[in-house]
Every structure is written in structure tokens, then in C-alpha cells.
Scaffold this active site. Structure first.
Site, PDB file in Angstrom:
ATOM      1  N   ARG A 106       0.871  -1.190   0.000  1.00 58.10           N
ATOM      2  CA  ARG A 106       0.000   0.000   0.000  1.00 58.10           C
ATOM      3  C   ARG A 106       0.895   1.223   0.000  1.00 58.10           C
ATOM      4  O   ARG A 106       1.787   1.348   0.850  1.00 58.10           O
ATOM      5  CB  ARG A 106      -0.909   0.032   1.229  1.00 58.10           C
ATOM      6  CG  ARG A 106      -1.519   1.434   1.445  1.00 58.10           C
ATOM      7  CD  ARG A 106      -2.538   1.509   2.551  1.00 58.10           C
ATOM      8  NE  ARG A 106      -3.778   0.838   2.158  1.00 58.10           N
ATOM      9  CZ  ARG A 106      -4.939   1.026   2.781  1.00 58.10           C
ATOM     10  NH1 ARG A 106      -5.035   1.854   3.795  1.00 58.10           N
ATOM     11  NH2 ARG A 106      -6.017   0.385   2.370  1.00 58.10           N
ATOM     12  N   HIS A 133      -7.637   0.853  -6.021  1.00 55.57           N
ATOM     13  CA  HIS A 133      -7.806   0.068  -4.792  1.00 55.57           C
ATOM     14  C   HIS A 133      -8.493  -1.254  -5.178  1.00 55.57           C
ATOM     15  O   HIS A 133      -9.659  -1.494  -4.832  1.00 55.57           O
ATOM     16  CB  HIS A 133      -8.646   0.867  -3.799  1.00 55.57           C
ATOM     17  CG  HIS A 133      -8.585   0.363  -2.382  1.00 55.57           C
ATOM     18  ND1 HIS A 133      -7.759  -0.681  -1.980  1.00 55.57           N
ATOM     19  CD2 HIS A 133      -9.261   0.759  -1.262  1.00 55.57           C
ATOM     20  CE1 HIS A 133      -7.927  -0.889  -0.685  1.00 55.57           C
ATOM     21  NE2 HIS A 133      -8.829  -0.044  -0.236  1.00 55.57           N
ATOM     22  N   GLN A 136     -10.346  -3.847  -2.729  1.00 59.05           N
ATOM     23  CA  GLN A 136     -11.640  -3.318  -2.262  1.00 59.05           C
ATOM     24  C   GLN A 136     -12.759  -3.675  -3.261  1.00 59.05           C
ATOM     25  O   GLN A 136     -13.908  -3.907  -2.868  1.00 59.05           O
ATOM     26  CB  GLN A 136     -11.517  -1.796  -2.105  1.00 59.05           C
ATOM     27  CG  GLN A 136     -12.789  -1.098  -1.656  1.00 59.05           C
ATOM     28  CD  GLN A 136     -13.035  -1.168  -0.152  1.00 59.05           C
ATOM     29  OE1 GLN A 136     -12.148  -0.940   0.643  1.00 59.05           O
ATOM     30  NE2 GLN A 136     -14.265  -1.490   0.223  1.00 59.05           N
ATOM     31  N   ASP A 229     -16.932   8.139  -0.797  1.00 59.67           N
ATOM     32  CA  ASP A 229     -15.637   7.956  -0.138  1.00 59.67           C
ATOM     33  C   ASP A 229     -15.249   9.317   0.446  1.00 59.67           C
ATOM     34  O   ASP A 229     -15.870  10.344   0.122  1.00 59.67           O
ATOM     35  CB  ASP A 229     -14.608   7.476  -1.172  1.00 59.67           C
ATOM     36  CG  ASP A 229     -13.214   7.250  -0.590  1.00 59.67           C
ATOM     37  OD1 ASP A 229     -13.091   7.055   0.632  1.00 59.67           O
ATOM     38  OD2 ASP A 229     -12.238   7.267  -1.374  1.00 59.67           O
ATOM     39  N   CYS A 270     -16.210   2.604   1.333  1.00 62.45           N
ATOM     40  CA  CYS A 270     -15.060   1.723   1.614  1.00 62.45           C
ATOM     41  C   CYS A 270     -14.589   1.855   3.057  1.00 62.45           C
ATOM     42  O   CYS A 270     -13.941   0.959   3.586  1.00 62.45           O
ATOM     43  CB  CYS A 270     -13.927   2.029   0.646  1.00 62.45           C
ATOM     44  SG  CYS A 270     -13.400   3.757   0.657  1.00 62.45           S
ATOM     45  N   ARG A 315     -14.029  -7.578   2.985  1.00 61.47           N
ATOM     46  CA  ARG A 315     -12.624  -7.320   2.631  1.00 61.47           C
ATOM     47  C   ARG A 315     -11.774  -8.550   2.969  1.00 61.47           C
ATOM     48  O   ARG A 315     -10.889  -8.938   2.210  1.00 61.47           O
ATOM     49  CB  ARG A 315     -12.070  -6.113   3.408  1.00 61.47           C
ATOM     50  CG  ARG A 315     -12.694  -4.765   3.107  1.00 61.47           C
ATOM     51  CD  ARG A 315     -12.506  -4.324   1.681  1.00 61.47           C
ATOM     52  NE  ARG A 315     -11.115  -4.395   1.223  1.00 61.47           N
ATOM     53  CZ  ARG A 315     -10.111  -3.572   1.591  1.00 61.47           C
ATOM     54  NH1 ARG A 315     -10.353  -2.564   2.403  1.00 61.47           N
ATOM     55  NH2 ARG A 315      -8.882  -3.726   1.116  1.00 61.47           N
TER      56      ARG A 315
HETATM   57  N1  NVA Z   1      -9.667   7.374  -1.048  1.00 61.14           N
HETATM   58  C1  NVA Z   1      -9.295   6.872   0.253  1.00 61.14           C
HETATM   59  C2  NVA Z   1      -9.603   5.419   0.365  1.00 61.14           C
HETATM   60  C3  NVA Z   1      -9.302   4.798   1.701  1.00 61.14           C
HETATM   61  C4  NVA Z   1      -9.615   3.343   1.771  1.00 61.14           C
HETATM   62  C5  NVA Z   1      -7.819   7.155   0.496  1.00 61.14           C
HETATM   63  O1  NVA Z   1      -7.022   6.912  -0.409  1.00 61.14           O
HETATM   64  O2  NVA Z   1      -7.483   7.634   1.561  1.00 61.14           O
HETATM   65  N1   CP Z   2     -11.188   0.526   2.990  1.00 65.06           N
HETATM   66  C1   CP Z   2      -9.893   0.466   3.382  1.00 65.06           C
HETATM   67  O1   CP Z   2      -8.982   0.198   2.591  1.00 65.06           O
HETATM   68  O2   CP Z   2      -9.680   0.695   4.701  1.00 65.06           O
HETATM   69  P1   CP Z   2      -8.276   0.837   5.438  1.00 65.06           P
HETATM   70  O3   CP Z   2      -7.639   2.122   4.956  1.00 65.06           O
HETATM   71  O4   CP Z   2      -8.601   0.845   6.883  1.00 65.06           O
HETATM   72  O5   CP Z   2      -7.408  -0.334   5.051  1.00 65.06           O
END
Ligand code: NVA
Ligand code: CP
Length: 328
Positions: A106, A133, A136, A229, A270, A315
Site C-alpha cells: 500500500r 484500490h 476493495q 468515499d 469503503c 474485505r
Molecule cells: N480514497 C481513500 C480510500 C481509503 C480506503 C484514500 O485513499 O485515503
Molecule cells: N477501505 C480500506 O482500505 O480501509 P483501510 O484504509 O482501513 O485499510
């Protein structure tokens, strides 16, 4: 379906049949877990989890899923490795590839996870980049399938920041699976034009559609799924909030939006979500802008239409499916 040895970096790399297979495998593994049937078929394998951004769901899903499959996990947090600072991605990939059977990553740019996969020699799973992502998506589509018993002829409306990882990924997922995707937001937050063209091409073949609109009534009317989101994503500057609040407030998911949708529509997110004052950032925003809820109201979030915690549970089952399919 043989996905052994494949990396899972973005849904663009997978056919509709392969994506459908992963969703079904997620359901199968969920059922096994519920029934207490052991599925530790990857005993003896080791995986690495690299997180350059924070996480609750993704990290826990990978860890629990790996343990259920019999695997061992090494977690590298944003400060706990040399990655990118003292050692290039290419070198890191070649080191970790010698020790681990699979690597989750990540971080920031999609090109980083692509480079990692190019040199690791073992499957790499994208646990979120700025652009995509993908893990997800399997959970989200599993959830839609569970709630409606189908994916075709589903009007899937995404509201808010549609030009980041979630908007991009959902548009690709819906197009691949023959769904009717609508990005309903300010024109400045529409997904990248090139990706829109790609998705429209895919949708033509799968029987789906891709629509962009800045009109809430038009976008949300008859929706089966309403999705949103956060307005400012991880890694984006704090200064972004002011502009986002101004431009995206008309696209907040509230009762009015849900009233345009079908009565049986579901709300998805998400997570994490800003729907109350239960977070430090939420409190700061409240003090600065007087807003107690952002992309979704607390009323919608807590309503019977909200399936966000089923989605979060999925998930784990879907990440397990992705690891199983690429390692077994
Ligand atoms: N768009 C958000 C998704 C988190 C799961 C981020 O990148 O922070
Ligand atoms: N939805 C998601 O990816 O959550 P986290 O950032 O907690 O992993």
C-alpha cells in the site's frame, strides 16, 4: 481458472471472467469460515505486508486471511523499512522476493506497485495506491452480489471525489462486470478522461454503461447502489479540505439523495468515513467549517440501507480469495 503466480495490481489486468471467479471464490471461502471448515491449504508460506500509508481494514484482512490459510505474516509499517529512502523499489522487490511467497503493498503512485511486481518474482497485491484500490473492488462486488443476487442491471452511483483510487476502481469494476456506473459529482472531480474512454469501451462489450453527470437528481434517480468515499484521501494536503468542502458538499450522500434512489437501494462506503464527530479530523473540520458530517450524513450511514460493515467484513474474505487464487 488458473491465476497462480499472477499479481493483483489493478482490475484492468483481469478479464470479467477472472473477476467473477474471484468474487465467487470469496463467497466460497466466507462460507467455509462460517461453517468452521479449515482451509489452511497454504501452510508453510510466508507473506510480507508493506504499508506506506496507514490502514485498519486492509491490514487486518490480509493478516486474518493469511492466518486462516495457514500462512505467516511480516508487517512493515510506514517507518519500519528502508523502502524508497535507502533502498530502491527494484532492489527491495528482489530481496523480498527471495524470502516471501507473496507481497502486499500500500502506498502512493501506481507505478511503484507495478515496479515491485515487475522485479519481485512472486505475486504482488495492491493494497491501495493513489490511482487504484483493487482488493476493495472484489469485496464491494461480493457485497452487491449478496444484496441483490446479481451484478447486471445494477445502477451504481458514485458521489464525491471520483478522480481518485475509489472512483477510478469502481468505474473499471462496474464496466468489467456489465453494470451501469454513474459518477455524480462536480465536473472538476470527474475521473480521468483516458480511463473513462477505456471503461466506455469495456462497457460496450459487457453490456454495462458509464455516465458522468454533475446533476444529483439525474445521477441518483433509480440508483440501486449509492457509494461515496472521503473527500480528501491519504497523502493529500490538509489545505485541500476547504476547496473539497465547497465543491463536493452538493454531492454529500444524505436522505434527499437516498430518496431519489430506489426504495431498496443500498448505501456503500469503503471506510473510514466522516459521518460524525468521532474522529480527530472530523472534530478539526467541525471547528474550522462548522460541519459535523461530510461525504455522508450520520442518518444515512446508520440507516438500514447502509451495508458498510458487511462490506468491511467482505474485505477479509475477498483478500483471502485473491491470495488463495494467486498462490495455490
Ligand atoms: N480514497 C481513500 C480510500 C481509503 C480506503 C484514500 O485513499 O485515503
Ligand atoms: N477501505 C480500506 O482500505 O480501509 P483501510 O484504509 O482501513 O485499510
Amino acid at each position: 481458472m488458473d491465476l497462480k503466480g499472477r499479481s493483483f495490481l489493478k482490475l484492468k489486468d483481469f478479464t470479467p471472467e477472472e473477476i467473477t471467479y474471484l468474487i465467487a471464490l470469496g463467497e466460497e471461502l466466507k462460507e467455509k469460515k462460517k461453517q468452521g471448515i479449515a482451509h489452511d491449504e497454504l501452510k508453510g508460506k510466508n507473506i510480507a505486508l508493506i504499508f506506506e500509508k496507514t490502514s485498519t481494514r486492509t491490514r487486518c484482512s490480509f493478516e486474518v486471511a493469511a492466518h486462516d490459510l495457514g500462512m505467516h505474516v511480516t508487517y512493515l509499517d510506514p517507518s519500519g523499512s528502508q523502502i524508497g529512502k535507502k533502498e530502491s523499489i527494484r532492489d527491495t522487490a528482489r530481496v523480498l522476493g527471495r524470502m516471501f511467497d507473496g507481497i502486499e503493498y500500500r502506498g502512493y503512485g501506481q507505478e511503484i506497485v507495478e515496479e515491485l511486481a515487475e522485479h519481485a518474482g512472486v505475486p504482488v497485491w495492491n493494497g491501495l495506491t493513489n490511482e487504484f484500490h483493487p482488493t476493495q473492488m472484489i469485496a464491494d462486488m461480493m457485497t452487491v452480489q449478496e444484496k441483490f443476487g446479481r451484478l447486471k442491471n445494477i445502477k451504481f452511483v458514485y458521489m464525491g471525489d471520483a478522480r481518485y483510487n475509489m472512483g477510478n476502481s469502481l468505474m473499471v469494476a462496474c464496466a468489467k462486470l456489465g453494470m451501469d456506473f454513474v459518477a455524480c459529482t462536480s465536473k472538476n472531480y470527474f475521473p480521468d478522461q483516458e480511463l473513462v474512454s477505456y471503461c466506455k469501451g469495456v462497457a460496450k462489450e459487457t453490456g454495462g454503461s458509464v455516465t458522468l453527470t454533475d446533476n444529483v437528481e439525474e445521477g441518483a434517480s433509480g440508483a440501486d447502489v449509492v457509494y461515496t468515499d472521503v473527500w480528501v484521501s491519504m497523502g493529500e494536503p490538509e489545505e485541500a479540505w476547504e476547496g473539497r468542502i465547497k465543491e463536493l458538499m452538493p454531492y454529500q450522500v444524505n436522505q434527499k439523495v437516498m430518496a431519489y434512489a430506489k426504495p431498496e437501494a443500498i448505501f456503500m462506503h469503503c471506510l473510514p468515513a466522516f459521518h460524525d464527530l468521532g474522529t480527530a479530523i472530523g472534530k478539526q473540520i467541525y471547528e474550522k467549517y462548522g460541519l459535523a458530517e461530510m461525504e455522508v450524513t450520520d442518518q444515512v450511514f446508520e440507516s438500514g440501507q447502509s451495508v458498510v460493515f458487511d462490506e468491511a467484513e467482505n474485505r477479509m474474505h475477498s483478500i483471502k480469495a485473491i491470495m488463495y487464487a494467486t498462490l495455490k
